[in-house]
Design an enzyme around this catalytic site. Structure first.
Site, PDB file in Angstrom:
ATOM      1  CG  HIS A  78      -0.632   0.425   2.476  1.00  0.00           C
ATOM      2  ND1 HIS A  78      -0.261  -0.444   3.474  1.00  0.00           N
ATOM      3  CD2 HIS A  78      -0.543   1.660   3.026  1.00  0.00           C
ATOM      4  CE1 HIS A  78       0.033   0.231   4.560  1.00  0.00           C
ATOM      5  NE2 HIS A  78      -0.131   1.515   4.325  1.00  0.00           N
ATOM      6  CG  ASP A 215       0.158  -3.894   2.798  1.00  0.00           C
ATOM      7  OD1 ASP A 215       0.780  -3.485   1.805  1.00  0.00           O
ATOM      8  OD2 ASP A 215      -0.607  -3.167   3.463  1.00  0.00           O
ATOM      9  CB  SER A 648       2.578   2.010   6.350  1.00  0.00           C
ATOM     10  OG  SER A 648       1.285   2.045   6.848  1.00  0.00           O
TER      11      SER A 648
HETATM   12  N1  ASP Z   1      -2.285   1.146   7.693  1.00  0.00           N
HETATM   13  C1  ASP Z   1      -1.807   2.294   8.330  1.00  0.00           C
HETATM   14  C2  ASP Z   1      -1.588   3.429   7.417  1.00  0.00           C
HETATM   15  O1  ASP Z   1      -2.310   3.579   6.490  1.00  0.00           O
HETATM   16  C3  ASP Z   1      -0.704   2.068   9.260  1.00  0.00           C
HETATM   17  C4  ASP Z   1      -1.186   2.539  10.564  1.00  0.00           C
HETATM   18  O2  ASP Z   1      -1.757   3.627  10.625  1.00  0.00           O
HETATM   19  O3  ASP Z   1      -1.015   1.817  11.542  1.00  0.00           O
HETATM   20  O4  ASP Z   1      -0.703   4.242   7.557  1.00  0.00           O
END
Ligand code: ASP
Length: 691
Positions: A78, A215, A648
């Site tokens: 992502h 991911d 992330s």
């Molecule tokens: N998935 C998150 C993000 O989009 C990571 C997190 O906020 O823990 O940054």
């Protein structure tokens, strides 16, 4: 012997708890990490003059980490998403199908991606605050600090040619640190899993456990043949990091010590009840609803149109991610009663302040002063948010605004410009605009603009946007708006890359003469925007002085030294591999498995799994990558380290500093980490390196 037997029979000591905290580098050596479970010298993680582990960690918007001496780095799927999207076309759709460069020559550019490595840091608080002279207005106080920060950056970049400098505010209004970064601009795709793995579970599973998302992605940073950072060129060579991580394919097990390094974005642990109430009552619900509406609009525009769908995919993903995060926070804030507990803490603090006349004189005005500022902000929030979105969310409105603002800002001396228009950032600003232009989808853009105009023209006095009233003086009804929009999208020339590039270098007079409807719209929004900026600087000037003192008196009251809130600078956090009880009667185990991926697979989005994964699972030849207890491939894992957005892609490291996973998310309960961390509910999620 008896003693020995007792020792053997005694239950093993309860595992040490994690501590709250995203620790800046200078705190690492004070943490006594050996006593928490670290098996290497803390100086291995951070020491300014050795190639310690921090030099393997890069900021790529979020985080990544080098895993080879040749610039290869791991991050999340992502995190690489927008770069993969920009490199894709409907014919070569690397987002859906994945990408594999079999040789270095096949590695392709990830447009818009850059990487930064922290080289050094230095406290510059005294120098920054020396800009604050008595008698300055609040707005001028903010401007003086901003100018001083820019001067420090300019001097640092001059002294360190080729490097990038940033001054980051650590404690609001109180402490500032100058960071020097190596800044890499040629980033290429190496291996991207298909969406069905990299985004398995999609938005349904986002911010959730149990999780089965692969991911991760592999990219490579390149530099000029002489080793200096350079823009993309076929002549470039792989970057040689000072340090890269060892991947530990044996993984970890429940209870193991872990830590992670990364660039967490923003937390608000030192904020006040009034700010959190503003977030809970107004801003987050407003933003979540508006993002939901935009997603609907874009999904409609993309339906049955693969080219439009691809163009909109990264924006939809970003909006959906924030929307669900906010919904999680709103749920959690209520459940935990965060505002109420902050209010209690503040009431106790007030008593502590009032108990001593000296303290009262120095700190007695703080909470009330801050509350007043947030109350003022709340009163105008509707109008301020619409104004900001009108300039930012419809792509063409954003291009029009930037062209207009560039002409104004670029005419000023470099150090007086808004950051995006300073010479050091101008190339990136232009690249960002050209990428945004490529992702323009007219049908979606028109509806987004109309929705925002409807909101703006319905604002109540005195918070109406005067420039818009003037633009729509002929009528603010549906028909007038439709006519404006139809004409604007038909006559604009901002959709042409060459025109846009040329306009970005023109003077305000030349731009006005172009009579583009989106530049006219920008002109209409400009006076209100300048007023808003001035107001924001006034607020910041007041908040700076309140928060600096608040932090002092809270430390005295609570008897501890604080860690600064996350601010996108390099931090360490540690904890243990650990499950939790999300609700009464439910236990979340800390690992998920390949069997779980197959169980979840329905064959419909977002739960599709490539047939090859089924074949491999059936063959069951997992070698040393199987989890010994689970006898299966671990896919994702949970731990109680303290993380937020920006973490992330952070490498999850074992006690010996070897990479065992890649952090990519938190559970729904942990979205409120940003306001309050707790060992009971704060769990982050990584892809297990064995997957
Ligand atoms: N998935 C998150 C993000 O989009 C990571 C997190 O906020 O823990 O940054």
């Amino acid at each position: 012997l008896i003693v020995l037997a007792l020792l053997i029979l005694a239950p093993s000591p309860a595992p040490l708890a994690a501590d709250e905290g995203m620790f800046p580098m200078r705190e690492i050596l004070k943490l006594n990490l050996r006593s928490k479970g670290l098996a290497i010298a803390p100086e291995e993680i951070f020491s300014p003059d050795r190639p310690s582990l921090i030099f393997a960690v890069v900021s790529v918007g979020a985080t990544g980490s080098f895993v080879s001496p040749d610039g290869l780095f791991l991050t999340n799927h992502h995190v690489a998403f927008s770069g993969v999207q920009a490199a894709s076309t409907p014919e070569k759709d690397y987002l859906t199908n994945g990408f594999l460069a079999k040789t270095r020559a096949e590695e392709i550019r990830a447009p818009g991606m850059t990487a930064r490595i922290t080289e050094s840091f230095k406290d510059v608080s005294a120098e920054v605050l020396s800009a604050v002279q008595p008698g300055l207005s609040l707005a001028d106080r903010t401007k003086a600090i901003e100018k001083k920060m820019k001067e420090i950056v300019a001097a640092a970049e001059k002294a360190n040619p080729g490097k990038r400098a940033e001054v980051s505010e650590m404690f609001i209004g109180k402490s500032y640190v100058l960071f020097i970064y190596t800044y890499l601009k040629d980033i290429r795709l190496v291996f991207i899993p298909p969406l069905a793995i990299g985004n398995f579970g999609g938005e349904v599973d986002n911010w959730m456990w149990p999780r089965h998302t692969g991911d991760f992605s592999l990219l490579r940073a390149y530099v000029a043949p002489d080793g200096s950072p350079a823009d993309f060129s076929p002549k470039n060579v792989p970057f040689k990091p000072k340090r890269y991580l060892k991947v530990q394919a044996n993984g970890v097990k429940e209870g193991d010590f872990m830590f992670l390094l990364g660039y967490p974005g923003r937390t608000y642990r030192h904020s006040t009840a009034s700010y959190l109430a503003y977030e809970e009552d107004f801003r987050m619900p407003y933003v979540a609803d508006w993002y939901g509406r935009q997603i609907d609009i874009m999904e409609k525009a993309g339906a049955g149109n693969p080219a439009a769908e691809l163009k909109l995919s990264a924006r939809i993903k970003g909006l959906a991610n924030t929307m669900k995060n906010y919904r999680g926070k709103l749920k959690g804030m209520k459940k935990v009663g965060i505002v109420a507990s902050k209010e209690r803490e503040e009431a106790d603090l007030q008593k502590f302040i009032a108990a001593d006349p000296k303290r009262k004189a120095a700190y007695g005005d703080i909470i009330e002063g801050i509350d007043k500022i947030y109350a003022e902000m709340r009163g105008r929030a509707d109008s301020e948010l619409v104004l900001e979105y009108l300039r930012g969310h419809p792509v063409l409105a954003n291009l029009g605004w930037t062209v207009y603002e560039a002409s104004v800002e670029r005419a000023k001396p470099d150090l007086e410009r808004e950051a995006a228009y300073m010479d050091r950032s101008w190339d990136q600003t232009k690249e960002r605009l050209l990428l945004a232009q490529k992702n323009f989808v007219e049908s979606a853009d028109k509806v987004i603009l109309k929705d925002l105009l409807v909101r703006a023209l319905a604002l109540k006095a005195p918070h109406r946007i005067a420039g818009l009233d003037a633009l729509f003086k002929g009528g603010t009804g549906e028909a007038a708006m439709d006519a404006f929009i139809a004409r604007a999208y038909k006559t604009t020339r901002l959709t042409d890359a060459k025109t846009l590039t040329e306009l970005l270098e023109k003077s305000t007079a030349e731009i006005k003469a172009a009579k583009d409807p989106f530049i006219t719209l920008a002109e209409a929004l400009a006076p209100a925007t300048l007023e808003l900026r001035e107001r924001q600087k006034t607020r910041k000037g007041a908040l700076d002085s309140y928060f600096a003192r608040l932090s002092d008196v809270r430390e005295a009251f609570l008897g501890k030294n604080f860690i600064p809130d996350a601010n996108s600078t390099l931090r360490l956090t540690y904890g243990r591999i650990k499950g939790y009880n999300p609700v009464d009667g439910v236990r979340f185990e800390p690992f998920t498995t390949l069997t779980g991926v197959l169980d979840k697979t329905t064959g419909a989005e977002p739960f599709i799994t490539p047939p090859k994964v089924f074949d491999l699972a059936k063959a069951g030849d997992f070698g040393r990558f199987a989890h010994p207890g689970l006898k299966d491939i671990p896919v994702c894992m949970l731990y109680d380290a303290d993380t937020t957005g920006g973490n992330s892609g952070s490498p999850v490291l074992n006690a010996r500093g070897e990479m065992v996973g890649i952090n990519f998310d938190r559970t729904y309960d942990a979205t409120i980490n940003d306001y309050a961390w707790s060992e009971a509910y704060s769990r982050s999620i990584a892809v297990d390196i064995r997957y």
